[in-house]
Design a protein around this motif. Structure first.
Motif, PDB file in Angstrom:
ATOM      1  N   ILE A  72       0.845  -1.204   0.000  1.00 13.28           N
ATOM      2  CA  ILE A  72       0.000   0.000   0.000  1.00 13.28           C
ATOM      3  C   ILE A  72       0.879   1.253   0.000  1.00 13.28           C
ATOM      4  CG2 ILE A  72      -1.625   1.342   1.405  1.00 13.28           C
ATOM      5  CD1 ILE A  72      -2.855  -1.369   2.236  1.00 13.28           C
ATOM      6  N   HIS A  73       1.942   1.255   0.821  1.00 13.93           N
ATOM      7  CA  HIS A  73       2.846   2.404   0.836  1.00 13.93           C
ATOM      8  C   HIS A  73       3.474   2.637  -0.533  1.00 13.93           C
ATOM      9  CE1 HIS A  73       3.097   2.044   5.365  1.00 13.93           C
ATOM     10  NE2 HIS A  73       2.860   3.334   5.171  1.00 13.93           N
ATOM     11  N   VAL A  74       3.952   1.586  -1.165  1.00 13.04           N
ATOM     12  CA  VAL A  74       4.577   1.727  -2.479  1.00 13.04           C
ATOM     13  C   VAL A  74       3.582   2.291  -3.484  1.00 13.04           C
ATOM     14  CG1 VAL A  74       5.509   0.427  -4.437  1.00 13.04           C
ATOM     15  CG2 VAL A  74       6.363  -0.010  -2.155  1.00 13.04           C
ATOM     16  N   THR A  75       2.368   1.777  -3.472  1.00 11.94           N
ATOM     17  CA  THR A  75       1.349   2.237  -4.410  1.00 11.94           C
ATOM     18  C   THR A  75       1.035   3.716  -4.211  1.00 11.94           C
ATOM     19  OG1 THR A  75       0.392   0.014  -4.408  1.00 11.94           O
ATOM     20  CG2 THR A  75      -0.969   1.795  -5.280  1.00 11.94           C
ATOM     21  N   VAL A  76       0.819   4.115  -2.973  1.00  7.07           N
ATOM     22  CA  VAL A  76       0.495   5.517  -2.690  1.00  7.07           C
ATOM     23  C   VAL A  76       1.665   6.427  -3.049  1.00  7.07           C
ATOM     24  CG1 VAL A  76       0.025   7.146  -0.818  1.00  7.07           C
ATOM     25  CG2 VAL A  76      -1.224   4.997  -0.936  1.00  7.07           C
ATOM     26  N   PHE A  77       2.888   6.035  -2.703  1.00  4.17           N
ATOM     27  CA  PHE A  77       4.040   6.884  -2.985  1.00  4.17           C
ATOM     28  C   PHE A  77       4.313   6.988  -4.483  1.00  4.17           C
ATOM     29  CE2 PHE A  77       5.832   5.911   1.464  1.00  4.17           C
ATOM     30  CZ  PHE A  77       5.135   6.975   1.994  1.00  4.17           C
ATOM     31  N   VAL A  78       4.106   5.920  -5.234  1.00  2.00           N
ATOM     32  CA  VAL A  78       4.312   5.980  -6.685  1.00  2.00           C
ATOM     33  C   VAL A  78       3.275   6.901  -7.326  1.00  2.00           C
ATOM     34  CG1 VAL A  78       4.098   4.618  -8.807  1.00  2.00           C
ATOM     35  CG2 VAL A  78       5.526   3.806  -6.949  1.00  2.00           C
ATOM     36  N   ILE A  79       2.027   6.795  -6.898  1.00  3.29           N
ATOM     37  CA  ILE A  79       0.991   7.670  -7.443  1.00  3.29           C
ATOM     38  C   ILE A  79       1.291   9.128  -7.102  1.00  3.29           C
ATOM     39  CG2 ILE A  79      -1.453   8.300  -7.230  1.00  3.29           C
ATOM     40  CD1 ILE A  79      -2.023   5.277  -6.937  1.00  3.29           C
ATOM     41  N   ALA A  80       1.688   9.392  -5.857  1.00  2.00           N
ATOM     42  CA  ALA A  80       2.013  10.766  -5.453  1.00  2.00           C
ATOM     43  C   ALA A  80       3.224  11.288  -6.218  1.00  2.00           C
ATOM     44  CB  ALA A  80       2.248  10.831  -3.949  1.00  2.00           C
ATOM     45  N   ALA A  81       4.245  10.460  -6.384  1.00  2.00           N
ATOM     46  CA  ALA A  81       5.439  10.888  -7.119  1.00  2.00           C
ATOM     47  C   ALA A  81       5.098  11.202  -8.567  1.00  2.00           C
ATOM     48  CB  ALA A  81       6.509   9.803  -7.054  1.00  2.00           C
ATOM     49  N   PHE A  82       4.288  10.359  -9.180  1.00  2.00           N
ATOM     50  CA  PHE A  82       3.887  10.605 -10.561  1.00  2.00           C
ATOM     51  C   PHE A  82       3.116  11.914 -10.660  1.00  2.00           C
ATOM     52  CE2 PHE A  82       0.761  10.299 -13.991  1.00  2.00           C
ATOM     53  CZ  PHE A  82       1.627  10.125 -15.067  1.00  2.00           C
ATOM     54  N   TYR A  83       2.196  12.141  -9.725  1.00  3.17           N
ATOM     55  CA  TYR A  83       1.391  13.357  -9.779  1.00  3.17           C
ATOM     56  C   TYR A  83       2.267  14.598  -9.609  1.00  3.17           C
ATOM     57  CZ  TYR A  83      -1.906  17.019  -8.729  1.00  3.17           C
ATOM     58  OH  TYR A  83      -2.584  18.198  -8.748  1.00  3.17           O
ATOM     59  N   PHE A  84       3.135  14.603  -8.596  1.00  2.00           N
ATOM     60  CA  PHE A  84       3.925  15.799  -8.329  1.00  2.00           C
ATOM     61  C   PHE A  84       5.016  16.024  -9.376  1.00  2.00           C
ATOM     62  CE2 PHE A  84       2.235  15.322  -3.986  1.00  2.00           C
ATOM     63  CZ  PHE A  84       1.761  16.618  -3.817  1.00  2.00           C
ATOM     64  N   LEU A  85       5.513  14.976 -10.000  1.00  2.00           N
ATOM     65  CA  LEU A  85       6.552  15.155 -11.010  1.00  2.00           C
ATOM     66  C   LEU A  85       5.990  15.466 -12.391  1.00  2.00           C
ATOM     67  CD1 LEU A  85       9.082  12.348 -10.036  1.00  2.00           C
ATOM     68  CD2 LEU A  85       9.392  14.813  -9.823  1.00  2.00           C
ATOM     69  N   ARG A  86       4.801  14.969 -12.710  1.00  2.00           N
ATOM     70  CA  ARG A  86       4.270  15.152 -14.051  1.00  2.00           C
ATOM     71  C   ARG A  86       3.127  16.150 -14.133  1.00  2.00           C
ATOM     72  NH1 ARG A  86       6.923  13.840 -18.095  1.00  2.00           N
ATOM     73  NH2 ARG A  86       5.573  12.459 -19.181  1.00  2.00           N
ATOM     74  N   LYS A  87       2.287  16.209 -13.140  1.00  2.00           N
ATOM     75  CA  LYS A  87       1.099  17.071 -13.194  1.00  2.00           C
ATOM     76  C   LYS A  87       1.246  18.202 -12.188  1.00  2.00           C
ATOM     77  CE  LYS A  87      -1.078  13.899 -15.720  1.00  2.00           C
ATOM     78  NZ  LYS A  87      -1.528  14.023 -17.040  1.00  2.00           N
ATOM     79  N   GLY A  88       0.566  18.112 -11.080  1.00  2.00           N
ATOM     80  CA  GLY A  88       0.704  19.065  -9.986  1.00  2.00           C
ATOM     81  C   GLY A  88      -0.042  20.371 -10.153  1.00  2.00           C
ATOM     82  N   LYS A  89      -0.924  20.473 -11.150  1.00  2.00           N
ATOM     83  CA  LYS A  89      -1.612  21.740 -11.392  1.00  2.00           C
ATOM     84  C   LYS A  89      -2.557  22.126 -10.259  1.00  2.00           C
ATOM     85  CE  LYS A  89      -1.350  21.614 -16.370  1.00  2.00           C
ATOM     86  NZ  LYS A  89      -2.073  21.636 -17.633  1.00  2.00           N
ATOM     87  N   LEU A  90      -3.248  21.157  -9.701  1.00  2.00           N
ATOM     88  CA  LEU A  90      -4.183  21.457  -8.613  1.00  2.00           C
ATOM     89  C   LEU A  90      -3.431  21.972  -7.386  1.00  2.00           C
ATOM     90  CD1 LEU A  90      -7.095  21.350  -7.497  1.00  2.00           C
ATOM     91  CD2 LEU A  90      -6.560  19.051  -6.704  1.00  2.00           C
ATOM     92  N   VAL A  91      -2.338  21.328  -7.039  1.00  2.00           N
ATOM     93  CA  VAL A  91      -1.543  21.765  -5.902  1.00  2.00           C
ATOM     94  C   VAL A  91      -0.953  23.151  -6.180  1.00  2.00           C
ATOM     95  CG1 VAL A  91       0.494  21.265  -4.508  1.00  2.00           C
ATOM     96  CG2 VAL A  91      -1.032  19.419  -5.177  1.00  2.00           C
ATOM     97  N   HIS A  92      -0.486  23.377  -7.378  1.00  2.00           N
ATOM     98  CA  HIS A  92       0.066  24.679  -7.745  1.00  2.00           C
ATOM     99  C   HIS A  92      -1.003  25.769  -7.638  1.00  2.00           C
ATOM    100  CE1 HIS A  92       1.425  27.900 -10.456  1.00  2.00           C
ATOM    101  NE2 HIS A  92       2.632  27.589  -9.983  1.00  2.00           N
ATOM    102  N   ARG A  93      -2.183  25.465  -8.089  1.00  2.00           N
ATOM    103  CA  ARG A  93      -3.270  26.439  -8.029  1.00  2.00           C
ATOM    104  C   ARG A  93      -3.629  26.769  -6.584  1.00  2.00           C
ATOM    105  NH1 ARG A  93      -8.442  24.482 -10.758  1.00  2.00           N
ATOM    106  NH2 ARG A  93      -6.835  23.113 -11.509  1.00  2.00           N
ATOM    107  N   ILE A  94      -3.656  25.745  -5.718  1.00  2.00           N
ATOM    108  CA  ILE A  94      -4.011  25.962  -4.303  1.00  2.00           C
ATOM    109  C   ILE A  94      -2.909  26.749  -3.589  1.00  2.00           C
ATOM    110  CG2 ILE A  94      -4.344  24.784  -2.096  1.00  2.00           C
ATOM    111  CD1 ILE A  94      -5.769  22.563  -3.682  1.00  2.00           C
ATOM    112  N   ILE A  95      -1.650  26.420  -3.853  1.00  2.00           N
ATOM    113  CA  ILE A  95      -0.547  27.103  -3.180  1.00  2.00           C
ATOM    114  C   ILE A  95      -0.387  28.540  -3.667  1.00  2.00           C
ATOM    115  CG2 ILE A  95       1.962  27.100  -2.874  1.00  2.00           C
ATOM    116  CD1 ILE A  95       1.882  24.094  -2.917  1.00  2.00           C
ATOM    117  N   SER A  96      -0.614  28.778  -4.931  1.00  2.00           N
ATOM    118  CA  SER A  96      -0.370  30.109  -5.484  1.00  2.00           C
ATOM    119  C   SER A  96      -1.403  31.144  -5.060  1.00  2.00           C
ATOM    120  CB  SER A  96      -0.292  30.033  -6.998  1.00  2.00           C
ATOM    121  OG  SER A  96      -1.537  29.655  -7.533  1.00  2.00           O
ATOM    122  N   LYS A  97      -2.481  30.736  -4.458  1.00  2.00           N
ATOM    123  CA  LYS A  97      -3.494  31.717  -4.021  1.00  2.00           C
ATOM    124  C   LYS A  97      -3.072  32.473  -2.819  1.00  2.00           C
ATOM    125  CE  LYS A  97      -7.506  29.557  -5.963  1.00  2.00           C
ATOM    126  NZ  LYS A  97      -8.807  29.008  -5.762  1.00  2.00           N
TER     127      LYS A  97
END
Length: 97
Positions: A72-97
Motif C-alpha cells: 500500500i505504501h509503495v502504491t500511494v508513494f508511486v501515485i504521489a510521485a507521478f502526480y507531483f513530477l508530471r502534473k501538480g496543477k491542482l496543488v500549484h493552483r491551491i498554493i499560489s493563491k
C-alpha cells in the motif's frame, strides 16, 4: 526566478521525495517477500520433522500483514510521485493563491 517558477520547483522536489520513498519501500517490499519465502520453506522443513506450531502460523500472518502494508505504501508513494513530477496543477493552483 519568479514566484510561479519557485512553486513549480517546490512541487517537483516534493515529487522527488515521494519517488525516493517509493524506492525505499519497494526495497522493503522485496525483502519482506524474500523473508516470507524463507518462513514457508522453514515451516515445510520443520513440519516434516514435527507437528505444525501456532508460532509458524502467527509468523506467516504477520509477514503477510507487513507485506500488504508495504505494498500500500509503495502504491500511494508511486501515485504521489507521478502526480507531483508530471502534473501538480491542482496543488500549484491551491498554493499560489
Amino acid at each position: 526566478m519568479t514566484k510561479e517558477e519557485a512553486l513549480w520547483v517546490a512541487i517537483r522536489l516534493v515529487g522527488l521525495v515521494f519517488l525516493a520513498l517509493s524506492i525505499i519501500y519497494f526495497a522493503k517490499l522485496a525483502l519482506v517477500s524474500v523473508y516470507y519465502f524463507y518462513i514457508t520453506d522453514f515451516a515445510i522443513f520443520y513440519n516434516s520433522v514435527s507437528e505444525i506450531s501456532n508460532g509458524e502460523e502467527i509468523a506467516r500472518k504477520s509477514v503477510q500483514k507487513i507485506f500488504l502494508e508495504h505494498l500500500i505504501h509503495v502504491t500511494v508513494f508511486v501515485i504521489a510521485a507521478f502526480y507531483f513530477l508530471r502534473k501538480g496543477k491542482l496543488v500549484h493552483r491551491i498554493i499560489s493563491k
